[in-house]
Design an enzyme around this catalytic site. Structure first.
Site, PDB file in Angstrom:
ATOM      1  N   ARG A 216       0.824  -1.217   0.000  1.00 36.20           N
ATOM      2  CA  ARG A 216       0.000   0.000   0.000  1.00 36.20           C
ATOM      3  C   ARG A 216       0.858   1.266   0.000  1.00 36.20           C
ATOM      4  O   ARG A 216       0.343   2.351  -0.255  1.00 36.20           O
ATOM      5  CB  ARG A 216      -0.915   0.036   1.228  1.00 36.20           C
ATOM      6  CG  ARG A 216      -1.910  -1.106   1.306  1.00 36.20           C
ATOM      7  CD  ARG A 216      -2.712  -1.032   2.584  1.00 36.20           C
ATOM      8  NE  ARG A 216      -3.486   0.194   2.635  1.00 36.20           N
ATOM      9  CZ  ARG A 216      -4.706   0.326   2.114  1.00 36.20           C
ATOM     10  NH1 ARG A 216      -5.253  -0.699   1.487  1.00 36.20           N
ATOM     11  NH2 ARG A 216      -5.355   1.466   2.183  1.00 36.20           N
TER      12      ARG A 216
ATOM     13  N   TRP B 299       2.600   6.154   1.676  1.00 35.76           N
ATOM     14  CA  TRP B 299       2.665   6.484   0.256  1.00 35.76           C
ATOM     15  C   TRP B 299       2.400   7.976   0.190  1.00 35.76           C
ATOM     16  O   TRP B 299       1.271   8.430   0.292  1.00 35.76           O
ATOM     17  CB  TRP B 299       1.605   5.719  -0.533  1.00 35.76           C
ATOM     18  CG  TRP B 299       1.645   6.036  -1.994  1.00 35.76           C
ATOM     19  CD1 TRP B 299       0.848   6.897  -2.685  1.00 35.76           C
ATOM     20  CD2 TRP B 299       2.579   5.517  -2.955  1.00 35.76           C
ATOM     21  NE1 TRP B 299       1.222   6.946  -4.004  1.00 35.76           N
ATOM     22  CE2 TRP B 299       2.272   6.111  -4.193  1.00 35.76           C
ATOM     23  CE3 TRP B 299       3.618   4.600  -2.870  1.00 35.76           C
ATOM     24  CZ2 TRP B 299       2.987   5.824  -5.350  1.00 35.76           C
ATOM     25  CZ3 TRP B 299       4.332   4.307  -4.016  1.00 35.76           C
ATOM     26  CH2 TRP B 299       4.017   4.909  -5.233  1.00 35.76           C
TER      27      TRP B 299
ATOM     28  N   GLY C  68      -5.178   8.702   3.839  1.00 33.13           N
ATOM     29  CA  GLY C  68      -6.207   9.505   3.188  1.00 33.13           C
ATOM     30  C   GLY C  68      -5.682  10.889   2.853  1.00 33.13           C
ATOM     31  O   GLY C  68      -4.471  11.144   2.937  1.00 33.13           O
TER      32      GLY C  68
ATOM     33  N   GLU D 110      -3.026   2.700 -26.757  1.00 33.69           N
ATOM     34  CA  GLU D 110      -2.908   2.218 -25.370  1.00 33.69           C
ATOM     35  C   GLU D 110      -3.515   0.823 -25.215  1.00 33.69           C
ATOM     36  O   GLU D 110      -2.954  -0.048 -24.545  1.00 33.69           O
ATOM     37  CB  GLU D 110      -3.577   3.216 -24.411  1.00 33.69           C
ATOM     38  CG  GLU D 110      -3.572   2.833 -22.948  1.00 33.69           C
ATOM     39  CD  GLU D 110      -2.208   2.622 -22.320  1.00 33.69           C
ATOM     40  OE1 GLU D 110      -2.145   2.062 -21.215  1.00 33.69           O
ATOM     41  OE2 GLU D 110      -1.188   2.962 -22.967  1.00 33.69           O
TER      42      GLU D 110
ATOM     43  N   LYS E  83      -1.497  -2.524 -23.939  1.00 35.51           N
ATOM     44  CA  LYS E  83      -1.925  -3.378 -22.824  1.00 35.51           C
ATOM     45  C   LYS E  83      -1.952  -4.845 -23.254  1.00 35.51           C
ATOM     46  O   LYS E  83      -1.454  -5.731 -22.585  1.00 35.51           O
ATOM     47  CB  LYS E  83      -3.314  -2.966 -22.299  1.00 35.51           C
ATOM     48  CG  LYS E  83      -3.322  -1.636 -21.539  1.00 35.51           C
ATOM     49  CD  LYS E  83      -2.703  -1.678 -20.181  1.00 35.51           C
ATOM     50  CE  LYS E  83      -1.263  -1.259 -20.172  1.00 35.51           C
ATOM     51  NZ  LYS E  83      -0.905   0.122 -20.148  1.00 35.51           N
TER      52      LYS E  83
ATOM     53  N   GLU F  91       1.666  -6.258 -23.943  1.00 34.20           N
ATOM     54  CA  GLU F  91       2.605  -6.380 -22.807  1.00 34.20           C
ATOM     55  C   GLU F  91       2.191  -7.445 -21.805  1.00 34.20           C
ATOM     56  O   GLU F  91       3.053  -7.994 -21.119  1.00 34.20           O
ATOM     57  CB  GLU F  91       2.841  -5.026 -22.141  1.00 34.20           C
ATOM     58  CG  GLU F  91       1.736  -4.415 -21.380  1.00 34.20           C
ATOM     59  CD  GLU F  91       2.177  -3.092 -20.729  1.00 34.20           C
ATOM     60  OE1 GLU F  91       3.300  -3.010 -20.219  1.00 34.20           O
ATOM     61  OE2 GLU F  91       1.371  -2.144 -20.764  1.00 34.20           O
TER      62      GLU F  91
HETATM   63  C1  AGP Z   1       2.848   0.628 -19.368  1.00 31.02           C
HETATM   64  O1  AGP Z   1       1.945  -0.338 -19.015  1.00 31.02           O
HETATM   65  C2  AGP Z   1       4.234   0.267 -19.142  1.00 31.02           C
HETATM   66  N1  AGP Z   1       4.458  -0.119 -17.821  1.00 31.02           N
HETATM   67  C3  AGP Z   1       5.240   1.308 -19.640  1.00 31.02           C
HETATM   68  O2  AGP Z   1       4.975   1.563 -20.995  1.00 31.02           O
HETATM   69  C4  AGP Z   1       5.230   2.640 -18.883  1.00 31.02           C
HETATM   70  O3  AGP Z   1       4.086   3.360 -19.183  1.00 31.02           O
HETATM   71  C5  AGP Z   1       6.455   3.455 -19.293  1.00 31.02           C
HETATM   72  O4  AGP Z   1       7.604   2.722 -18.961  1.00 31.02           O
HETATM   73  C6  AGP Z   1       6.481   4.835 -18.637  1.00 31.02           C
HETATM   74  O5  AGP Z   1       6.584   4.709 -17.255  1.00 31.02           O
HETATM   75  P1  AGP Z   1       6.399   6.010 -16.338  1.00 31.02           P
HETATM   76  O6  AGP Z   1       5.003   6.495 -16.487  1.00 31.02           O
HETATM   77  O7  AGP Z   1       6.703   5.520 -14.946  1.00 31.02           O
HETATM   78  O8  AGP Z   1       7.394   7.027 -16.797  1.00 31.02           O
END
Ligand code: AGP
Length: 594
Positions: A27, A71, A98, A467, A471, A474
């Site tokens: 968390r 966090w 929070g 995007e 997804k 990857e």
């Molecule tokens: C996205 O799912 C990936 N983990 C990767 O493309 C990521 O968005 C990219 O490495 C950028 O990371 P950041 O937002 O931490 O800079």
């Protein structure tokens, strides 16, 4: 999203607090601390993880204490900003999870009344408010203090001389693990499962007094009965909140992440938006930088800024920007990076600064490297993202762009008013989509049969197609490409076969007619066609094989809803293929090498 714990029982509290905090590190893990009640309150806290703090503790046998793993949202990770926070007299210690949106006003008033603040956090006001209203009864002091708090909270309060702890929640989780002559308060089940599987779940507005032998719950001044549930999860399941993977858990955390990122930025009375970002004077254009999903967020940011504000906006891949010779006269450079550690984006921002540009970072990690090299930061409030695939951080990056654009001076009042209303409804629309994920799961399992797939969109849904494809590739290892729908006839058409499904993101906006023409062209080449379409779209069925209907929203906000649907589609395709979804091969959560 932080982790809080509290122990009151007949054993030494310290090792139990440390063990439970370790279970909650998913968390938040940038700093941590515990407080133990003895003759005096003993507070141990520092930057870094639980294991590091454990080496700095003197054993103290007392059997009551509280703890926190952080966090950061307000104030960078540091020893002074770590929790627990205490009041001026050192009588009370508080841990908080929070965001207190009115903390600055409260702090100003308390300082006028002589209170001395030591941290940059919002949470510290709680300790001073409790001190202000304490007249011998800790529970009523906490109750009174909370009436002044705006925002979300889960807190535990420890008093120097009280044989109980007080806990309360509003919009953040608190559970109480009920044991034999002991009770453990915590943010989540993993913290208590090694000690008990009997758990009381507090409701919003509950304030509980927890002693070794009893748990008394009040809400609105009336005593309440709360059920004691028996948890059957093992630790691994519990950390994922019962979800199979962190990715699915994080997809389901998006309604909250959206609400937390918007919190305190949208005024309820006036159509005013204040994300706390100062727009530099005399800028003539904006440059957006990022990598991977963050780069796709900048492409959507371009549409939003140009449509709402009308300011010329260019987007650059950070890794390529480092080889470019850009002219940045009166340019405002905005770098998007959830981790705040991506080397390419850091280098690109450094370069932009050297070229004299004002710089802003949109990031999810307070205290990350990017925060130290830019003029301003906007923090998305997604909480830690464990799964490599970016989901909730991507969606809250889009929130940042909507807030930034709507806070720009001169935006048409009526237009702004409508968009702010829609923005405020987005969290519940995403929740509605998540509640109906079964249809998407079916389509995902179907998609899992293929080795190649194309995603198409037009206008603001073109980067959504990119995007969606990212997804899928990857986490499922299916080779997927995103295209501007109008681009297919210039080459990619050659890839269309019955073995190459096309996922079409159908907007109900000005791209409609041209998009339907593209869909007809794809259909003619016999590729299976799956559309993501607005629930009001009754026409699309004629052109495609399957439709995933999503809650209707203002077209400019549709990338949020459509992207969540595509996250689920990729997740269920990867699940059907048995892929290691949270830790896909060859990838890292944060790419710290150029
Ligand atoms: C996205 O799912 C990936 N983990 C990767 O493309 C990521 O968005 C990219 O490495 C950028 O990371 P950041 O937002 O931490 O800079």
């Amino acid at each position: 999203m932080c982790g809080i714990v509290g122990y009151v029982g007949n054993k030494s509290a310290q090792p139990i607090l440390m063990h439970s905090l370790k279970r909650l590190e998913y968390r938040g893990y940038d700093s941590c601390g515990i407080a133990l009640a003895g003759s005096d309150l003993e507070v141990y806290k520092d930057v870094g993880r639980i294991d590091a703090l454990a080496t700095k503790l003197n054993s103290n046998g007392c059997s009551i204490g509280i703890g926190h793993t952080r966090w950061a949202t307000h104030g960078k990770p540091s020893r002074i900003n770590a929790h627990p926070h205490t009041d001026c007299s050192g009588q009370f210690a508080v841990v908080h999870n929070g965001v207190i949106s009115n903390y600055l006003e409260l702090q100003t008033q308390l300082i006028l009344e002589g209170h001395h603040f030591s941290s940059e956090t919002d949470s510290e006001v709680l300790a001073h408010l409790i001190e202000k209203y304490y007249t011998g009864d800790l529970v009523s002091a906490v109750k009174t203090a909370l009436t002044y708090i705006k925002g979300s909270y889960a807190i535990i309060v420890l008093g120097k001389d009280t044989p109980y702890i007080v806990t309360a929640r509003y919009e953040n989780p608190v559970i109480i693990g009920v044991g034999y002559h002991e009770n453990i308060v915590a943010s989540d089940v993993p913290a208590v499962l090694d000690y008990t599987n009997k758990v009381i779940i507090l409701k919003d507005g509950d304030i509980a007094t927890v002693s070794r032998e009893s748990v008394k719950v009040c809400n609105n001044g009336r005593e309440q009965t709360r059920n004691c549930n028996v948890i059957s999860w093992d630790i691994n399941e519990a950390e994922k909140g019962g979800y199979e993977h962190f990715m699915l858990k994080e997809i389901h955390e998006q309604p909250k992440a959206i609400a937390e990122t918007l919190r305190g930025c949208l005024s309820k009375v006036e159509p005013q938006v204040n994300p706390g970002i100062k727009i530099p004077d005399n800028i003539e254009d904006v440059l957006l930088l990022g990598c991977g999903s963050s780069y796709h967020a900048t492409m959507i940011g371009k549409y939003v800024l140009e449509l709402i504000v009308g300011i010329p906006t260019r987007v650059e891949l950070a890794s390529e920007f480092n080889h470019a010779n850009p002219v940045l006269r009166k340019t405002w450079t905005i770098g998007v990076t959830q981790s705040g550690e991506t080397a390419d984006t850091l280098m690109a921002l450094k370069k932009a600064r050297q070229l004299g540009s004002h710089t802003l970072a949109i990031t999810n990690v307070v205290g990350s490297s990017v925060t130290r090299l830019v003029d301003q930061c906007f923090y998305t409030r997604s909480g830690p993202e464990i799964s490599v695939a970016a989901t909730k951080t991507f969606i809250t990056q889009l929130m940042a762009f909507y807030l930034l654009a709507l806070s720009w001076p001169g935006v048409d009042y009526k237009y702004k008013y409508g968009l702010i209303q829609d923005l405020g409804r987005l969290s519940s629309k995403v929740q509605r989509l998540l509640n109906h994920q079964a249809e998407i799961a079916k389509q995902g399992a179907n998609l899992a049969r293929f080795e190649n797939a194309l995603y198409v969109g037009r206008g603001i849904n073109y980067p959504v197609a990119l995007e969606g494809a990212l997804k899928l590739k990857e986490i499922s290892y299916i080779h997927a490409e995103g295209y501007a729908a109008g681009e297919l006839k210039h080459g990619p058409f050659a890839l269309l076969t019955p073995q190459t499904p096309v996922i079409a993101i159908a907007g109900l906006d000005s791209t409609r007619e041209m998009f339907l023409a593209n869909i007809r062209e794809i259909k003619a080449r016999e590729s299976p066609l799956l559309a993501i379409a607005d629930e009001r779209d009754t026409e699309i069925d004629k052109y495609v094989d399957c439709v995933i209907r999503v809650p209707s929203t203002e077209p400019l906000l549709s990338p949020v809803i459509n992207s969540v649907a595509l996250q689920l589609l990729a997740y269920f395709a990867a699940e059907a293929r048995g892929c290691p979804i949270d830790l896909p091969r060859n990838l890292a959560k944060s790419v710290t090498v150029p």
